[in-house]
Design a protein around this motif. Structure first.
Motif, PDB file in Angstrom:
ATOM      1  N   VAL A  71      48.790  35.423  22.850  1.00  0.00           N
ATOM      2  CA  VAL A  71      47.879  36.527  23.176  1.00  0.00           C
ATOM      3  C   VAL A  71      46.831  36.133  24.223  1.00  0.00           C
ATOM      4  O   VAL A  71      46.599  36.896  25.182  1.00  0.00           O
ATOM      5  N   PRO A  72      46.168  34.968  24.121  1.00  0.00           N
ATOM      6  CA  PRO A  72      45.174  34.617  25.137  1.00  0.00           C
ATOM      7  C   PRO A  72      45.751  34.547  26.555  1.00  0.00           C
ATOM      8  O   PRO A  72      45.082  34.921  27.521  1.00  0.00           O
ATOM      9  N   PHE A  73      47.000  34.088  26.671  1.00  0.00           N
ATOM     10  CA  PHE A  73      47.615  33.961  27.983  1.00  0.00           C
ATOM     11  C   PHE A  73      47.943  35.334  28.575  1.00  0.00           C
ATOM     12  O   PHE A  73      47.778  35.561  29.779  1.00  0.00           O
ATOM     13  N   PHE A  74      48.399  36.251  27.725  1.00  0.00           N
ATOM     14  CA  PHE A  74      48.639  37.618  28.198  1.00  0.00           C
ATOM     15  C   PHE A  74      47.317  38.287  28.604  1.00  0.00           C
ATOM     16  O   PHE A  74      47.244  39.007  29.605  1.00  0.00           O
ATOM     17  N   PHE A  75      46.266  38.031  27.827  1.00  0.00           N
ATOM     18  CA  PHE A  75      44.953  38.592  28.152  1.00  0.00           C
ATOM     19  C   PHE A  75      44.440  38.025  29.475  1.00  0.00           C
ATOM     20  O   PHE A  75      43.910  38.765  30.315  1.00  0.00           O
ATOM     21  N   ALA A  76      44.607  36.716  29.682  1.00  0.00           N
ATOM     22  CA  ALA A  76      44.180  36.088  30.934  1.00  0.00           C
ATOM     23  C   ALA A  76      44.939  36.670  32.122  1.00  0.00           C
ATOM     24  O   ALA A  76      44.375  36.888  33.197  1.00  0.00           O
ATOM     25  N   ALA A  77      46.237  36.931  31.923  1.00  0.00           N
ATOM     26  CA  ALA A  77      47.033  37.555  32.986  1.00  0.00           C
ATOM     27  C   ALA A  77      46.509  38.948  33.294  1.00  0.00           C
ATOM     28  O   ALA A  77      46.427  39.361  34.463  1.00  0.00           O
ATOM     29  N   GLY A  78      46.135  39.678  32.243  1.00  0.00           N
ATOM     30  CA  GLY A  78      45.617  41.033  32.432  1.00  0.00           C
ATOM     31  C   GLY A  78      44.332  41.065  33.228  1.00  0.00           C
ATOM     32  O   GLY A  78      44.170  41.891  34.142  1.00  0.00           O
ATOM     33  N   ILE A  79      43.391  40.155  32.924  1.00  0.00           N
ATOM     34  CA  ILE A  79      42.121  40.195  33.650  1.00  0.00           C
ATOM     35  C   ILE A  79      42.279  39.655  35.083  1.00  0.00           C
ATOM     36  O   ILE A  79      41.552  40.067  35.996  1.00  0.00           O
ATOM     37  N   ALA A  80      43.265  38.765  35.309  1.00  0.00           N
ATOM     38  CA  ALA A  80      43.548  38.327  36.678  1.00  0.00           C
ATOM     39  C   ALA A  80      44.091  39.495  37.494  1.00  0.00           C
ATOM     40  O   ALA A  80      43.758  39.659  38.678  1.00  0.00           O
ATOM     41  N   LEU A  81      44.916  40.332  36.848  1.00  0.00           N
ATOM     42  CA  LEU A  81      45.435  41.536  37.517  1.00  0.00           C
ATOM     43  C   LEU A  81      44.303  42.495  37.845  1.00  0.00           C
ATOM     44  O   LEU A  81      44.279  43.087  38.934  1.00  0.00           O
ATOM     45  N   VAL A  82      43.358  42.654  36.917  1.00  0.00           N
ATOM     46  CA  VAL A  82      42.181  43.498  37.183  1.00  0.00           C
ATOM     47  C   VAL A  82      41.423  42.972  38.411  1.00  0.00           C
ATOM     48  O   VAL A  82      40.988  43.743  39.268  1.00  0.00           O
ATOM     49  N   GLY A  83      41.274  41.643  38.506  1.00  0.00           N
ATOM     50  CA  GLY A  83      40.599  41.048  39.653  1.00  0.00           C
ATOM     51  C   GLY A  83      41.323  41.346  40.953  1.00  0.00           C
ATOM     52  O   GLY A  83      40.689  41.655  41.974  1.00  0.00           O
ATOM     53  N   ALA A  84      42.650  41.270  40.939  1.00  0.00           N
ATOM     54  CA  ALA A  84      43.436  41.560  42.141  1.00  0.00           C
ATOM     55  C   ALA A  84      43.272  43.020  42.558  1.00  0.00           C
ATOM     56  O   ALA A  84      43.131  43.331  43.751  1.00  0.00           O
ATOM     57  N   LEU A  85      43.289  43.927  41.583  1.00  0.00           N
ATOM     58  CA  LEU A  85      43.141  45.354  41.878  1.00  0.00           C
ATOM     59  C   LEU A  85      41.734  45.666  42.409  1.00  0.00           C
ATOM     60  O   LEU A  85      41.571  46.473  43.334  1.00  0.00           O
ATOM     61  N   CYS A  86      40.718  45.036  41.826  1.00  0.00           N
ATOM     62  CA  CYS A  86      39.350  45.232  42.309  1.00  0.00           C
ATOM     63  C   CYS A  86      39.203  44.743  43.742  1.00  0.00           C
ATOM     64  O   CYS A  86      38.517  45.368  44.564  1.00  0.00           O
ATOM     65  N   THR A  87      39.847  43.630  44.052  1.00  0.00           N
ATOM     66  CA  THR A  87      39.811  43.104  45.416  1.00  0.00           C
ATOM     67  C   THR A  87      40.451  44.085  46.383  1.00  0.00           C
ATOM     68  O   THR A  87      39.906  44.382  47.456  1.00  0.00           O
ATOM     69  N   PHE A  88      41.608  44.610  45.989  1.00  0.00           N
ATOM     70  CA  PHE A  88      42.357  45.497  46.881  1.00  0.00           C
ATOM     71  C   PHE A  88      41.643  46.833  47.112  1.00  0.00           C
ATOM     72  O   PHE A  88      41.581  47.335  48.239  1.00  0.00           O
ATOM     73  N   PHE A  89      41.080  47.406  46.052  1.00  0.00           N
ATOM     74  CA  PHE A  89      40.529  48.758  46.157  1.00  0.00           C
ATOM     75  C   PHE A  89      39.028  48.808  46.472  1.00  0.00           C
ATOM     76  O   PHE A  89      38.553  49.765  47.079  1.00  0.00           O
ATOM     77  N   PHE A  90      38.270  47.812  46.061  1.00  0.00           N
ATOM     78  CA  PHE A  90      36.809  47.925  46.168  1.00  0.00           C
ATOM     79  C   PHE A  90      36.148  46.926  47.113  1.00  0.00           C
ATOM     80  O   PHE A  90      35.092  47.204  47.662  1.00  0.00           O
ATOM     81  N   LEU A  91      36.759  45.777  47.314  1.00  0.00           N
ATOM     82  CA  LEU A  91      36.120  44.745  48.131  1.00  0.00           C
ATOM     83  C   LEU A  91      36.336  45.028  49.615  1.00  0.00           C
ATOM     84  O   LEU A  91      37.442  45.392  50.031  1.00  0.00           O
ATOM     85  N   LYS A  92      35.307  44.871  50.403  1.00  0.00           N
ATOM     86  CA  LYS A  92      35.392  45.084  51.843  1.00  0.00           C
ATOM     87  C   LYS A  92      35.638  43.753  52.546  1.00  0.00           C
ATOM     88  O   LYS A  92      35.104  42.725  52.151  1.00  0.00           O
ATOM     89  N   GLU A  93      36.438  43.830  53.612  1.00  0.00           N
ATOM     90  CA  GLU A  93      36.697  42.635  54.412  1.00  0.00           C
ATOM     91  C   GLU A  93      35.397  42.141  55.046  1.00  0.00           C
ATOM     92  O   GLU A  93      34.584  42.943  55.510  1.00  0.00           O
ATOM     93  N   THR A  94      35.195  40.824  55.041  1.00  0.00           N
ATOM     94  CA  THR A  94      33.959  40.251  55.584  1.00  0.00           C
ATOM     95  C   THR A  94      34.189  39.382  56.813  1.00  0.00           C
ATOM     96  O   THR A  94      33.240  39.016  57.493  1.00  0.00           O
ATOM     97  N   LYS A  95      35.451  39.047  57.089  1.00  0.00           N
ATOM     98  CA  LYS A  95      35.725  38.170  58.224  1.00  0.00           C
ATOM     99  C   LYS A  95      35.386  38.883  59.527  1.00  0.00           C
ATOM    100  O   LYS A  95      35.881  39.962  59.796  1.00  0.00           O
ATOM    101  N   PRO A  96      34.516  38.295  60.366  1.00  0.00           N
ATOM    102  CA  PRO A  96      34.181  38.914  61.654  1.00  0.00           C
ATOM    103  C   PRO A  96      35.430  39.140  62.493  1.00  0.00           C
ATOM    104  O   PRO A  96      36.262  38.251  62.656  1.00  0.00           O
ATOM    105  N   GLY A  97      35.589  40.377  62.995  1.00  0.00           N
ATOM    106  CA  GLY A  97      36.742  40.703  63.824  1.00  0.00           C
ATOM    107  C   GLY A  97      37.938  41.178  63.043  1.00  0.00           C
ATOM    108  O   GLY A  97      38.943  41.566  63.631  1.00  0.00           O
TER     109      GLY A  97
END
Length: 413
Positions: free
Chosen positions: A158-184
């Motif tokens: 169960v802990p490993f499945f939960f860890a996978a789930g929150i890593a997926l949440v992090g990936a989705l947050c990056t894709f949908f909410f985080l703005k690119e910061t690299k100049p150019g």
């Protein structure tokens, strides 16, 4: 700071990412026993993550300079999610090692996150923002083990499945909410679309892109050349020494707590959590400290001196109270290490190579994370107390190099 939404989104991503790592670490040995994992092979399993991370952080940092921070961060978090799923569904020891190697490869997202913070920071607030980011990682590491212990009561997978789930949440947050910061590198645009389109001697977007890719061609030679950069090279090597000292101490902490103090796992967990919390508290105090002491090298010098004294005293302790006191003092002042070193490195790195340089820094930290436990394991053959003296030796080396760092900082200024 209050209006920097990207920073706080990144903080959230870092918390859940480090929490996922913290969830599984205390369970690795018990979970792996059914596949034949032993006290010796657990060290190799742990080192496999750090070795893979060593190569990955440099590569991901350099690629983020070319292709942008956001896509690299999202991909690395998705890889972490996959590695946790592999661990949960493992049928043999080989699959466990494959999962840890994959997690190490995608664990280079630390350098990408640091580069994103550096992209939108000024020299004045960079240390403050790195302190907030370090606190986010630290909070996840403190919360993760406790959460993993509770979830394991529902089943070891169960802990490993939960860890996978929150890593997926992090990936989705990056894709949908985080703005690119690299100049150019802007979301939804390319170099061709942002070029001026006139022929007045300016390069076209495709020419700029080609030049940029040539400039950032990845090479492991940067592991050596980065050490030759004034101030930056010294800071990277100091970070390696202090990271190695910390991971030597962690092995000493585990063996001393069990074999000498003979305290219960619950007490060990509380001590470990207290160590993490003290570091977080100091990192939150970074804005105040940098207002009082403007030189980041001086702050690093003073904090390393205190860590050296605390580790030396730890080697002479035989009782719980003085051991815990020394450990908390070390944890408190060790919390200044990463914010100061990352800020020093970022302040003196070119905008187009910050990701690569921070990746080099994290790669050397990964080497320290791999070599530290091995060195500590060998030292336990002498005595458990000797482990703390070995840690103090590496802190001393870092402390002496910090004087050089301070002198170079003045010269470049």
């Amino acid at each position: 700071m209050k209006g920097d939404k990207n920073l706080w989104i990144l903080v959230f991503i870092c918390v859940i990412n480090s929490m996922g790592f913290g969830i599984i670490v205390p369970l690795l040995y018990d979970y792996g026993k059914k596949f034949g994992l032993t006290g010796q092979t657990i060290g190799i399993l742990t080192a496999s993550f750090s070795v893979a991370q060593f190569f990955a952080t440099l590569l991901l940092g350099a690629l983020s300079d070319k292709w942008g921070r956001k896509p690299l961060l999202a991909i690395s978090l998705a890889g972490t999610c996959l590695s946790f799923l592999m661990f949960a569904l493992a049928q043999n020891l080989v699959m466990l090692f494959a999962a840890r190697v994959l997690d190490g490869i995608t664990g280079g997202n630390i350098s990408v996150a640091q580069a994103m913070v550096s992209d939108r920071s000024t020299p004045e607030d960079r240390a403050k923002k790195f302190g907030i980011l370090s606190s986010a990682f630290g909070f996840g590491f403190v919360l993760g083990p406790a959460l993993g212990g509770l979830l394991s009561k529902l089943g070891m997978q169960v802990p490993f499945f939960f860890a996978a789930g929150i890593a997926l949440v992090g990936a989705l947050c990056t894709f949908f909410f985080l703005k690119e910061t690299k100049p150019g590198v802007e979301q939804g645009t390319t170099s061709e679309e942002t070029s001026t389109g006139n022929n007045g001697g300016k390069a076209t977007g495709s020419q700029q892109s080609k030049t940029n890719h040539q400039k950032h061609k990845f090479s492991f030679a940067s592991l050596v050349t980065s050490l030759k950069i004034p101030v930056v090279g010294t800071a990277v090597f100091v970070g390696f020494l202090l990271t190695m000292a910390q991971f030597i101490m962690i092995i000493g902490f585990q063996t001393f707590s069990v074999d000498e103090l003979k305290i219960k796992p619950t007490q060990i967990g509380l001590l470990y959590a207290g160590f993490g919390i003290t570091g977080i508290l100091m990192q939150l105090a970074v804005p105040f400290i940098t207002r009082v002491i403007s030189s980041k090298a001086v702050i690093l010098l003073l904090s390393t001196a205190v860590c050296l004294g605390a580790m030396l005293f730890t080697g002479f302790t035989n009782a719980l109270i003085p051991f815990a006191a020394c450990l908390f003092i070390y944890g408190l002042f060790n919390g200044l290490r990463n914010p100061m070193l990352n800020a020093i490195i970022a302040d003196r790195s070119d905008d187009n190579t910050q990701g690569e340089i921070l990746g080099v820094n994290q790669s050397y930290a990964s080497v320290g994370q791999a070599l530290g436990p091995v060195a500590a394991g060998l030292m336990t053959a002498v005595s458990i107390h000797a482990v703390f003296f070995l840690s103090a030796f590496f802190i001393l080396m870092g402390f002496l190099l910090t004087f050089r760092l301070k002198a170079k900082e003045k010269q470049t200024t």
